[in-house]
Design an enzyme around this catalytic site. Sequence first.
Site, mmCIF file in Angstrom:
data_model
loop_
_atom_site.group_PDB
_atom_site.id
_atom_site.type_symbol
_atom_site.label_atom_id
_atom_site.label_comp_id
_atom_site.label_asym_id
_atom_site.label_seq_id
_atom_site.Cartn_x
_atom_site.Cartn_y
_atom_site.Cartn_z
ATOM 1 N N THR A 214 0.878 -1.184 0.000
ATOM 2 C CA THR A 214 0.000 0.000 0.000
ATOM 3 C C THR A 214 0.912 1.230 0.000
ATOM 4 O OG1 THR A 214 -0.237 -0.218 2.408
ATOM 5 C CG2 THR A 214 -2.051 -1.036 1.047
ATOM 6 N N THR B 284 0.216 -9.143 12.029
ATOM 7 C CA THR B 284 0.221 -7.887 11.287
ATOM 8 C C THR B 284 -0.415 -8.043 9.946
ATOM 9 O OG1 THR B 284 1.497 -5.996 10.603
ATOM 10 C CG2 THR B 284 2.393 -8.125 10.030
ATOM 11 N N SER C 44 -5.822 10.321 -1.558
ATOM 12 C CA SER C 44 -5.872 11.189 -2.741
ATOM 13 C C SER C 44 -5.263 10.487 -3.951
ATOM 14 C CB SER C 44 -5.149 12.497 -2.491
ATOM 15 O OG SER C 44 -5.365 12.940 -1.175
ATOM 16 N N GLU D 51 5.925 4.434 7.304
ATOM 17 C CA GLU D 51 5.561 5.697 6.662
ATOM 18 C C GLU D 51 6.419 6.838 7.206
ATOM 19 O OE1 GLU D 51 0.937 4.575 5.601
ATOM 20 O OE2 GLU D 51 1.355 5.756 7.387
ATOM 21 N N LYS E 182 3.988 -6.615 4.409
ATOM 22 C CA LYS E 182 3.748 -5.234 3.987
ATOM 23 C C LYS E 182 3.358 -4.412 5.203
ATOM 24 C CE LYS E 182 0.189 -3.583 3.042
ATOM 25 N NZ LYS E 182 -0.597 -2.668 3.942
ATOM 26 N N ASN F 282 -0.119 10.473 5.478
ATOM 27 C CA ASN F 282 -1.431 10.143 6.021
ATOM 28 C C ASN F 282 -2.464 11.233 5.831
ATOM 29 O OD1 ASN F 282 -1.359 7.404 7.043
ATOM 30 N ND2 ASN F 282 0.444 8.189 8.104
#
Lengths: 409, 409
Positions: free
Chosen positions: B157, B194, B409, B280, B183, B404
Amino acid sequence: MAVNLHIPAQEDIFGVPGIEIGVTEAGVRKANRRDLTVFRLAEGTSVAGVFTLNRFCAAPVQVCQAHLAQAGNGIRALVINTGNANAGTGEPGLAAANATCDAVAKLLDIAPAQVLPFSTGVILEPLPVDRIVAALPKAVAALGPNQWFEAAHGIMTTDTLPKVVSRKVQLGGKDVTFTGISKGAGMIRPNMATMLGFLGTDAGIAPALLKELAREVADNSFNRITIDGDTSTNDSFIIAATGKSGLQVNDRAHADFAALRQALVDVAAELAQLIVRDAEGATKFITVKVEGAGSTEEALKVAYAIGHSPLVKTAFFASDPNLGRILAAIGYAGIADLDVGGVNMWLDDVWVAKNGGRNPDYQEADGQRVMKQPEILVRIDLGRGNVTDTVYTCDFSHEYVSINADYRS
Amino acid sequence: MAVNLHIPAQEDIFGVPGIEIGVTEAGVRKANRRDLTVFRLAEGTSVAGVFTLNRFCAAPVQVCQAHLAQAGNGIRALVINTGNANAGTGEPGLAAANATCDAVAKLLDIAPAQVLPFSTGVILEPLPVDRIVAALPKAVAALGPNQWFEAAHGIMTTDTLPKVVSRKVQLGGKDVTFTGISKGAGMIRPNMATMLGFLGTDAGIAPALLKELAREVADNSFNRITIDGDTSTNDSFIIAATGKSGLQVNDRAHADFAALRQALVDVAAELAQLIVRDAEGATKFITVKVEGAGSTEEALKVAYAIGHSPLVKTAFFASDPNLGRILAAIGYAGIADLDVGGVNMWLDDVWVAKNGGRNPDYQEADGQRVMKQPEILVRIDLGRGNVTDTVYTCDFSHEYVSINADYRS
């Protein structure tokens, strides 16, 4: 970036008879900054406080608790520095907090145990106690009857604006004043109280009753806000009741007790919410209301899970109705037997999740409209019971990262 | 911004005899993106899994649990989509997950209950099941013996790099292969497993033993990482053991059990840590090791309090040794009777906090040196007992907020 945070005009801030305040510059961390505040309380003032449950509670918190236990009704002064939290400082930190009290006591001709010390700022660094002691005579010389605004300035750290709330209320035929100050704006997830809230009133309140009220008022105000989930080492909330208005309330049977309690809660809740409005980097003020919970504990678990989720908070910052993140937070909040089929969620008036899934009538445009507002109500119905509770929080922005990456610089 | 995350060369990724993988584009959320993966497992493969404890667990998680309970030893296929989590989707979500299994079963000539479905991506949006079903024949046509790298791509992702770990280990005179993928990279605080980890081996492992091992391996790998404290709705960790190597382990008394278990833990731990390395916005890989705890629960409370603190994480991002924030997190971690006088803290080799206060010999320059590294060990001794545990996490950067705020978007 404060969210709808208005500073009252000087004429709307009422001095509290029996409380004098003096503010000065001690150079604790930075030059040319008001960083040292002294409160002098009239003889007979009742004082009660609640303090952080952080096990690394700061030296001044430990000294406050000892002095409240020793001096009971006899607290006559508060001394507050910003720029250094005097936490994680071990025995030298305790000695520094005590030395500060000794110096205040000598200047005001009272006993050291009649002084409560408070510190806010960076943790794990030695308190520059010599600079504080050297500046105390200036703070005492500055003592005056209505310097609440100056004090609100004098306790700021990363706050962008000073926080003062002031009210006059008719109680028992007397004009009673309630004035308080608070500060944030990071490491805010008060657990029993927040760093720092001070509320003064000229109501007279019996010490035993005030002690109970301090806890109840904190539970309805400071203990319902969170910025980043970090419970500070220095959280302290103090109520001082001077009795100078002539109103004296000694027990819950008193005709004015309920109104007095409500006035204290109202002022404290507003002070607490001002901290959230001025939270580090905040662009949104979020109210998380959890209804239909089986207990207060359940309601708060869910509200804080939402209020602490970095994913939820960044979605608010982006005005992005990525609302599945809120469901995820409800799901991991720790209610082991939660039946998600009974969960409903609204964003202001928009019904987003119905019986645990997306409401078929929900339109993304409606969610988007609400997410763009500076003030947003997230309302959850857990469908388990009759308990409702509410927590106030904020979004999570680039600015929060910048502020906390640069805080010591 | 991945931290020391290296992709193995194709020749270092070993196919697992008995497992075929096919990956294709279904257009779940975006065009031109490999987003649909099918695993075909040889007859006789043992499969076990552990799943999220989030009460809003996704429809595919519910279907996986039901199929594992029904089909037991007979699981023959996995189907995974990215782009949509199929969570918070109620009954239509369950129907969509079941329809996906039906379609895979028809194509592979097996029963729907022999298929385990997995989804990852945005929550609270309907799964475009028609597009998935339409693309499944292409995925099945693409089935081949060593497509682990493609599958690692196909489940990403916000991951910036695919995550594959592959090992060959001599066990019982056989060459046994262990290959897995995982992932992340947000909503990561696994509670039991997870989202998503798949580990294949050609060892043979009795189903009952594999079920126990899946839990133990998860507890020593995926259940020891956190990125943002947000436990996902979709966390799933699966081990498939085909038996094609000729090694067969049916109980803990087997001579090769310990080595087999260790190989599984090693591969899973590396897969889990890869998720943190690609978290991230991460710029730092942080190991939080808590020693001297009275119990595993205590050690983990402290490690996660540190790992989840936005203040600690932003200080790491800034390379700022504002280490009092770590003490504050220890203090609010929830050990009610913690004696802070027994607490010591090191940053790599630098002794920062001694007996609850600043180590008098600590020099800020030493803290600064360690904070600048891309990999940092925070070591805490609680001074309460003999239990040690370790959690892996990352820093908190501007980029996390950007990712985040923009994710949908």
